[in-house]
Design an enzyme around this catalytic site. Structure first.
Site, PDB file in Angstrom:
ATOM      1  CB  CYS A  79      -0.700  40.726  68.048  1.00 16.19           C
ATOM      2  SG  CYS A  79       0.343  40.614  66.773  1.00 16.19           S
ATOM      3  CG  HIS A 102      -4.664  39.080  67.784  1.00 15.10           C
ATOM      4  ND1 HIS A 102      -4.690  39.830  66.480  1.00 15.10           N
ATOM      5  CD2 HIS A 102      -3.225  38.110  67.251  1.00 15.10           C
ATOM      6  CE1 HIS A 102      -3.659  39.962  66.520  1.00 15.10           C
ATOM      7  NE2 HIS A 102      -2.692  38.593  66.463  1.00 15.10           N
ATOM      8  CG  ASN A 113      -2.259  38.605  62.501  1.00 13.54           C
ATOM      9  OD1 ASN A 113      -2.158  39.869  63.680  1.00 13.54           O
ATOM     10  ND2 ASN A 113      -0.909  38.056  63.722  1.00 13.54           N
TER      11      ASN A 113
END
Ligand code: ACO
Length: 340
Positions: free
Chosen positions: A125, A265, A295
């Protein structure tokens, strides 16, 4: 806890700006209500524990490079730059089209960036912020003039749709930025990056690499799907993202009052809120779009940045703090002055 590292602003070299931005999400939307029919979960659990309401899912014939190529085309169009002028493509992904060649090469072929050299960066990520800093270094030194930074994830391709702990959290997306030196005052002002490989087992895709090459047995053991110890990851995410954000701010010489937008994030609304609290910033500065996208791993930050831009919420000279955390563990934060 390991130190958050380590790259500080360009004390020498050219100032590097984001001169174009684009993103892409696939059309198909999977809602929490849809997931209720697939695994033992509820809209109420997903909403209260994560903040996610729906996510976009790539079509079976779309791979990460297809998503990345569309984001790249949009970023180049935004910059008014021809694909042939791109010198280098660096692409962050944990869902490459194939083991090799790298996904950036597939994007190169799709968009016609025939003069570029291309490679992937795998930092889960945190991939976009790692790729951004790599691109910045090449432009800052004058080695390259035009760098395309892409994050592209068909993350649903590594989800175990029988594991409610993970499959409700993710969605597919891509984002891209074009970097050039433009003589602007600030551009990318600071980056800090960090990793802690001792905690790798808390978030991984074990199968399909050289440790566990694909066999009937690895497939039977479902090793080709993402595994995550959610509660542990949560704690490390809050701690490391808060610290990285603070370090990047300090490194840029700015305080939270100077920052117009914080783009964390997008993994979990509770993580995002905890970081906002630790930094002492109001919710009006903290960008949240995971309710609509979930996500998308490396793609969350450029996707959110592009949304802000397309919605007209970015003004020239706005300072933006981006911060990420992911498998590895890896983490990073960057401060950018928007000078488009
Ligand atoms: N629906 C219903 N119940 C569920 C679901 C679900 N989808 N998922 C888990 N549960 C249950 C669990 O089984 C558990 O039940 P139990 O107590 O009977 O065992 C209970 O809910 C609580 O589970 P926890 O794991 O403690 O739930 P938590 O509040 O921690 O939320 C979550 C889980 C959402 C995964 C959270 O921990 C999280 O967001 N972690 C961080 C994820 C992250 O940041 N990832 C970033 C990187 S991703 C990357 O790099 C690719």
């Amino acid at each position: 806890m390991k130190d958050t590292k380590r790259i500080h602003p360009a004390v020498v070299g050219r100032t590097v700006s984001i001169v174009g931005i684009g993103s892409y999400v696939p059309d198909r939307i999977l809602t929490n209500a849809d997931l209720e029919k697939m695994v033992d979960t509820t809209d109420e659990w997903i909403t209260t524990r994560t903040g996610i309401k729906e996510r976009h899912i790539a079509a079976p014939d779309q791979a990460s490079s297809d998503l990345g190529a569309e984001a790249a085309r949009r970023a180049l169009a935004d910059a008014g730059i021809s694909p042939e002028d791109v010198d280098m493509i660096v692409l962050g992904t944990i869902t490459p089209d194939m083991g090799f060649p790298n996904t950036a090469c597939f994007v190169q072929a799709k968009i016609g960036a025939r003069n570029a050299f291309c490679f992937d960066i795998e930092a889960a990520c945190s991939g976009f912020l790692y790729a951004l800093e790599i691109g910045r270094q090449f432009v800052s030194t004058g080695t390259m003039e035009t760098v395309l930074v892409i994050a592209a994830e068909k993350i649903t391709s590594i989800l175990d749709w029988k594991d409610r702990n993970t499959c409700v959290l993710f969605g597919d997306a891509a984002g891209a930025v074009v970097l050039r030196a433009r003589g602007a005052a600030h551009g990318v002002m600071s980056s800090v990056l960090g990793s802690d490989g001792t905690l790798a087992e808390l978030l991984m895709l074990p199968g399909g690499g050289s440790r566990y090459p694909a066999t009937e047995e690895t497939v039977r053991q479902r090793l080709h799907y993402m595994k995550m110890a959610g509660r542990e990851v949560f704690k490390h995410a809050v701690t490391n993202m808060s610290r990285a954000a603070t370090d990047a701010l300090r490194s840029s010489g700015l305080g939270t009052d100077d920052i117009r937008w914080i783009i964390p994030h997008q993994a979990n609304l509770r993580i995002i809120e905890a970081i906002g609290e630790r930094l002492g910033v109001g919710k009006d500065k903290v960008v949240v779009n995971l309710d609509r996208y979930g996500n998308s791993s490396a793609a969350t930050i450029p996707l959110a940045l592009d949304e802000l831009y397309r919605q007209g919420k970015l003004q020239k000279h706005d300072k933006i703090l981006m911060v990420a955390f992911g498998g590895g563990f890896t983490w990073g934060a960057s401060v950018v002055e928007w000078d488009k």
